[in-house]
Design a protein around this motif. Structure first.
Motif, short mmCIF file in Angstrom:
data_model
loop_
_atom_site.label_atom_id
_atom_site.label_comp_id
_atom_site.label_asym_id
_atom_site.label_seq_id
_atom_site.Cartn_x
_atom_site.Cartn_y
_atom_site.Cartn_z
N CYS A 542 -40.79 84.84 71.07
CA CYS A 542 -41.17 84.02 72.24
C CYS A 542 -41.94 82.77 71.79
O CYS A 542 -41.69 81.66 72.28
N ILE A 543 -42.87 82.98 70.85
CA ILE A 543 -43.66 81.84 70.38
C ILE A 543 -42.77 80.84 69.66
O ILE A 543 -42.86 79.62 69.86
N MET A 544 -41.85 81.36 68.81
CA MET A 544 -40.93 80.46 68.10
C MET A 544 -40.05 79.69 69.09
O MET A 544 -39.81 78.49 68.90
N SER A 545 -39.57 80.37 70.10
CA SER A 545 -38.72 79.70 71.08
C SER A 545 -39.46 78.59 71.80
O SER A 545 -38.93 77.48 72.00
N MET A 546 -40.69 78.86 72.17
CA MET A 546 -41.48 77.84 72.87
C MET A 546 -41.77 76.66 71.96
O MET A 546 -41.66 75.49 72.37
N LEU A 547 -42.14 76.95 70.70
CA LEU A 547 -42.46 75.86 69.79
C LEU A 547 -41.23 75.00 69.49
O LEU A 547 -41.29 73.76 69.47
N ILE A 548 -40.07 75.68 69.25
CA ILE A 548 -38.86 74.92 68.93
C ILE A 548 -38.40 74.11 70.14
O ILE A 548 -37.89 72.99 69.99
N LEU A 588 -34.91 78.08 74.81
CA LEU A 588 -35.40 78.79 75.98
C LEU A 588 -34.43 79.88 76.45
O LEU A 588 -34.81 80.78 77.20
N CYS A 589 -33.16 79.80 76.01
CA CYS A 589 -32.21 80.89 76.31
C CYS A 589 -32.69 82.22 75.76
O CYS A 589 -32.30 83.29 76.25
N SER A 590 -33.50 82.16 74.72
CA SER A 590 -33.97 83.40 74.09
C SER A 590 -34.74 84.27 75.06
O SER A 590 -34.73 85.51 74.94
N PHE A 591 -35.43 83.66 76.02
CA PHE A 591 -36.22 84.45 76.96
C PHE A 591 -35.34 85.36 77.83
O PHE A 591 -35.80 86.39 78.30
N ILE A 592 -34.08 84.98 78.04
CA ILE A 592 -33.18 85.84 78.83
C ILE A 592 -32.81 87.09 78.02
O ILE A 592 -32.54 88.15 78.58
N PHE A 593 -32.83 86.98 76.68
CA PHE A 593 -32.46 88.11 75.84
C PHE A 593 -33.60 89.11 75.67
O PHE A 593 -33.37 90.26 75.30
N CYS A 602 -28.14 90.35 82.09
CA CYS A 602 -26.93 90.59 81.30
C CYS A 602 -25.86 89.55 81.62
O CYS A 602 -25.13 89.09 80.73
N ILE A 603 -25.74 89.17 82.89
CA ILE A 603 -24.74 88.15 83.27
C ILE A 603 -25.12 86.78 82.72
O ILE A 603 -24.27 86.01 82.27
N LEU A 604 -26.42 86.48 82.73
CA LEU A 604 -26.87 85.14 82.34
C LEU A 604 -27.00 84.97 80.82
O LEU A 604 -26.94 83.84 80.32
N ARG A 605 -27.20 86.04 80.09
CA ARG A 605 -27.49 85.94 78.65
C ARG A 605 -26.44 85.11 77.92
O ARG A 605 -26.70 83.99 77.46
N GLN A 606 -25.28 85.67 77.76
CA GLN A 606 -24.27 85.05 76.92
C GLN A 606 -23.66 83.80 77.59
O GLN A 606 -23.34 82.82 76.90
N THR A 607 -23.51 83.86 78.88
CA THR A 607 -22.88 82.70 79.56
C THR A 607 -23.77 81.47 79.49
O THR A 607 -23.30 80.36 79.20
N THR A 608 -25.06 81.63 79.76
CA THR A 608 -25.99 80.49 79.69
C THR A 608 -26.06 79.94 78.28
O THR A 608 -25.97 78.72 78.04
N PHE A 609 -26.22 80.89 77.33
CA PHE A 609 -26.28 80.46 75.94
C PHE A 609 -24.99 79.76 75.52
O PHE A 609 -24.99 78.71 74.86
N GLY A 610 -23.84 80.31 75.91
CA GLY A 610 -22.56 79.73 75.52
C GLY A 610 -22.34 78.35 76.10
O GLY A 610 -21.86 77.44 75.40
N ILE A 611 -22.67 78.17 77.38
CA ILE A 611 -22.44 76.85 78.02
C ILE A 611 -23.38 75.80 77.44
O ILE A 611 -22.96 74.66 77.15
#
Length: 808
Positions: A542-548, A588-593, A602-611
């Motif tokens: 979470c910290i890495m995602s926020m910093l990046i 920030l997609c990491s937070f969904i995982f 589950c619906i948003l994980r891969q689709t959001t990341f993929g788009i």
């Protein structure tokens, strides 16, 4: 009116048997008691006749015919002595003699009561309609002994049995009951009735070589004696001897100091009873007072080791043997005849006489008009009608015990359980430590006081006799090929299975949401696993995602601040803004995982990341296309001038993103992802994860993103050496190289992990690829904007501000 009965003593010894002589006197004592009892058979006198069968079948048959005829000369089918009608026959002791006697007496319907015949065949009322007994049948004893063995957990036993009907019969019942209880027999050896040195040594060698510690013995003491003597000679100790009633109270074996190896034996004994006043009666026996007793002088000679003068013609016996004078005192004797502390067969004989007396009393109490035979009462001379009353006799002894016969002529099966314990003088005494009552309710038939038992070697704990040590919970038994069921190996339960009992034959699978503990003897709930916000790994990601995600935001702010500078304007400023926005969203997609999977996540994980990633790579591809077109259009006469501008790059970025969005839309419409509890991937864990719904759709999404990246890489690689002092194609080449490398390494890592670490691998790939794109494409521009502002000019970007160009 007088009645007569017969006692056929069992005298299986060459010398005079004090024990059998005591049985005889228990009959005489009982008849005297009954004759003196005004409440039992008043005005009737019981008499008796004696005949010794000597355990010989022909003599037993001869005695029966003699009694039935009523005179010395046998006259079949006639009763010549009418003054003393025969009411019943008491005997014989041995089953082998009792059976032919019962066949004859059954023909004439004379009641016969044995005090010691235990053969199960005698319970057959079709063959032996007039036979009764006051001792339980061997069938009950065989069942009880098997339960005794099972009680102590002796699952591995040996058997010694007489080579006759008694031994074979009880052994067959014992083995059937033992097999039903899971007890195995290592050997079964037959003790010869006629002594055989070769056979005896063979039996002892089998015992010596065996692995059993418990040996059940169904044998008469006379036949067993040579075997026990040879066992003692070879010093075979540590065995537990389980005795049937035929020898478990044997004075021949216990009153012998050499047989110390029998200490600790346990077995069934005929129920012991007390006969009040019997000891005083025995002490009153004297040759001068008992003239009608044909055995009393022989008893006196054996007891006092003397001879009557009539035996030797008035002279002293040879070798100085003394003469009997009648002044000898019985009270000073120490032999089994006067021992009334363990009255067993003696007590059975006593009860047999009383059973006949009560049957006759019931007959005597018949009321005319209410009798069982056509409303008339009968006389004592009709012996077959006496049989009717014998079948229905039921009375209580002075000790309060019930005496009756079942439909087979058998009494209630009650045995004492005795334990052979040492005495201070070195002999062995049999001590009652429990009882077996077949008429008791289930679970209360066998009663034992284990604290009073002394086992071989003086131990207080019961020894073991097993072929294989018991399998503890968590293990199961695996039978050894070619060996009895009691011989087995212990095998640990497989993963996911338990056994919660000792000696389980199979392991039971745990429910899907449970797993065995370390000992595999109980099922415990599986540990639930998912990548949580609370655990260290989740917090770090979470910290890495926020910093990046803050870095592209900062760069976007910097670009907006310097939006009018040439380096920001170069290569489509708006496209750079969109790319930075996409790179802000990628981490920030990491937070969904992270967190417990739900249907929405589950619906948003891969689709959001993929788009979002498709948008990022499409922007990079658009930038690459723009660099190539801009260079080609600068050549004279180029037809690509009309494509210079923002329309083509924007179209490429939008088209690339829309195709990915279309793939995700089809995916969600056909087989959308959903949360599931994965109970099989990892041992002892329930993994809360997202099932992708369609693996094909997932890899199509990932594959399309890879195609975009490869196309961008190839185009940027071809345009890396275009003449420009700031050629963005070189940085795009590096960014795509990093991007492709990350996702190529992601695939095997993703497929080889499970649970939260699989999610962490994907998050790490997202963060790494996002940081790689950001660093390779935008860090060089930020370097110029912040640290080399002199290069942030149009001339420098066009190559005019390059010192190398000025020298040319």
């Amino acid at each position: 009116e007088s009645l007569s009965a017969i006692l056929a003593p069992r005298s299986g010894f060459t010398s005079f048997s004090f024990r059998t002589y005591r049985w005889l006197h228990s009959m005489v004592y009982a008849i005297n008691e009954i004759n003196g009892n005004p409440n039992l058979l008043p005005n009737v006198t019981l008499g008796y006749s004696l005949y010794d069968s000597c355990d010989v079948i022909p003599r037993g048959i001869e005695g029966v015919m003699w009694l039935v005829s009523g005179q010395d000369e046998v006259v079949p089918n006639y009763r010549c002595n009418t003054k003393a009608p025969l009411a019943a026959v008491i005997g014989d002791g041995a089953s082998s003699v009792s059976i032919p006697m019962a066949i004859l007496l059954g023909i004439y319907r004379y009641p016969q009561i044995s005090y010691f015949a235990t053969a199960p065949a005698l319970s057959n009322k079709h063959e032996f309609p007039s036979f009764f007994r006051t001792i339980p049948t061997d069938m009950v004893q065989g069942i009880g002994l098997a339960q005794l063995v099972n009680y102590f957990g002796w699952s591995w036993v040996g058997i010694l049995t007489d080579d006759d009907d008694y031994g074979q019969g009880i052994a067959a019942v014992f083995m059937k009951e033992a097999q039903a209880s899971g007890i195995c027999v290592e050997f079964l050896e037959r003790v010869p009735i006629l002594y055989s040195e070769e056979r005896t040594r063979h039996i002892v060698e089998v015992i010596k070589a065996s692995t059993v510690n418990a040996i059940a013995v169904f044998s008469w003491e006379a036949y067993l004696y040579p075997v026990i003597k040879e066992i003692d000679r070879q010093n075979i100790t540590g065995k537990i001897w389980i005795g049937s009633e035929s020898w478990s109270s044997s004075p021949v074996l216990s009153k012998n100091q050499i047989f110390k190896m029998l200490t600790g034996s346990i077995g069934f004994a005929i129920h012991r009873g007390d006969i009040p006043g019997f000891k005083e009666y025995l002490l009153s026996i004297h040759p001068f007072k008992s003239a009608n007793d044909i055995y009393v002088k022989l008893f006196w000679e054996e007891a006092f080791n003397c001879k009557w003068t009539t035996s030797i013609g008035g002279l002293e016996a040879e070798n100085g043997q003394k003469l009997c004078n009648g002044k000898e005192q019985l009270a000073k004797l120490d032999n089994i005849f006067l021992d009334v502390t363990n009255l067993r067969m003696t007590y059975n004989t006593y009860n047999a006489i009383y059973a006949v007396a009560h049957a006759l009393h019931d007959l005597n109490s018949c009321i005319p008009g209410k009798g069982p035979f056509k409303d008339i009462c009968v006389s004592y001379t009709v012996h077959w009608q006496i049989l009717h009353y014998m079948k229905n006799v039921h009375f209580k002894t002075q000790a309060g015990e019930d005496i009756y016969f079942d439909e087979n002529g058998d009494p209630p099966a009650l045995y004492d359980i005795v334990n052979w314990q040492p005495t201070p003088n070195g002999d062995i005494q049999y001590v009652k430590v429990g009882s077996f009552d077949s008429s008791a309710p289930t679970g209360k038939k066998l009663i034992l006081n284990e604290d009073t038992i002394i086992w071989p070697g003086g131990r207080k704990e019961a020894p073991h006799s097993v072929c294989s040590i018991s399998c503890l919970p968590g293990w199961r038994k695996a039978t050894r090929r070619g060996q009895p069921l009691c011989c087995f190996d212990c095998i640990a339960c497989s993963e996911g299975e338990i056994s919660n009992q000792t000696d389980s034959t199979e392991c039971l699978p745990c429910p899907d949401d449970q797993w065995p503990n370390d000992r595999r003897d109980t099922c415990i709930p599986k540990m639930v696993e998912f990548l949580s916000f609370d655990e260290p790994l989740g917090i770090v990601l979470c910290i890495m995602s926020m910093l990046i995600s803050l870095v592209p935001k900062s760069i976007l702010g910097l670009f907006i601040w310097y939006r009018h500078t040439p380096i920001v304007k170069a290569n489509n400023r708006q496209l750079s803004y969109v790319l930075l926005g996409a790179l802000t969203l990628c981490p920030l997609c990491s937070f969904i995982f992270i967190g417990k999977p739900s249907l929405a996540s589950c619906i948003l994980r891969q689709t959001t990341f993929g788009i979002i990633f498709a948008l990022s790579v499409s922007c990079v591809l658009a930038k690459t296309v723009m660099v190539i077109i801009a260079f080609k259009a600068s050549k004279p006469g180029s037809n690509l001038r009309k494509w210079v501008g923002s329309r083509l790059p924007n179209a490429v970025a939008c088209l690339g993103t829309l195709i990915q969005a279309g793939i995700c839309t089809v995916w969600l419409g056909y087989a959308p992802p959903f949360p599931q509890n994965n109970m099989n991937s990892q041992v002892g864990k329930i993994i809360l994860e997202c099932n992708e719904g369609s693996s094909l759709a997932f890899w199509c999404m990932m594959g399309y993103m890879g195609v975009l990246a490869i196309i961008s890489f190839m185009m940027a690689f071809l345009a890396r050496k275009l003449p420009d002092s700031f050629n963005e194609a070189k940085f795009i080449t590096f960014s795509m190289l990093v991007f492709v490398s990350v996702w190529l390494s992601f695939i095997p890592a993703y497929l080889s992990t499970r649970g939260k670490y699989m999610v962490a691998v994907e998050i790490f790939a997202i963060l790494s690829s996002s940081a790689g794109l950001l660093a390779c494409i935008f860090f060089p521009k930020c370097y110029i904007i912040l640290l080399k502002p002199d290069r942030n000019t149009r001339d420098f970007l066009m190559g005019k501000g390059d010192p190398a160009n000025k020298k040319n």
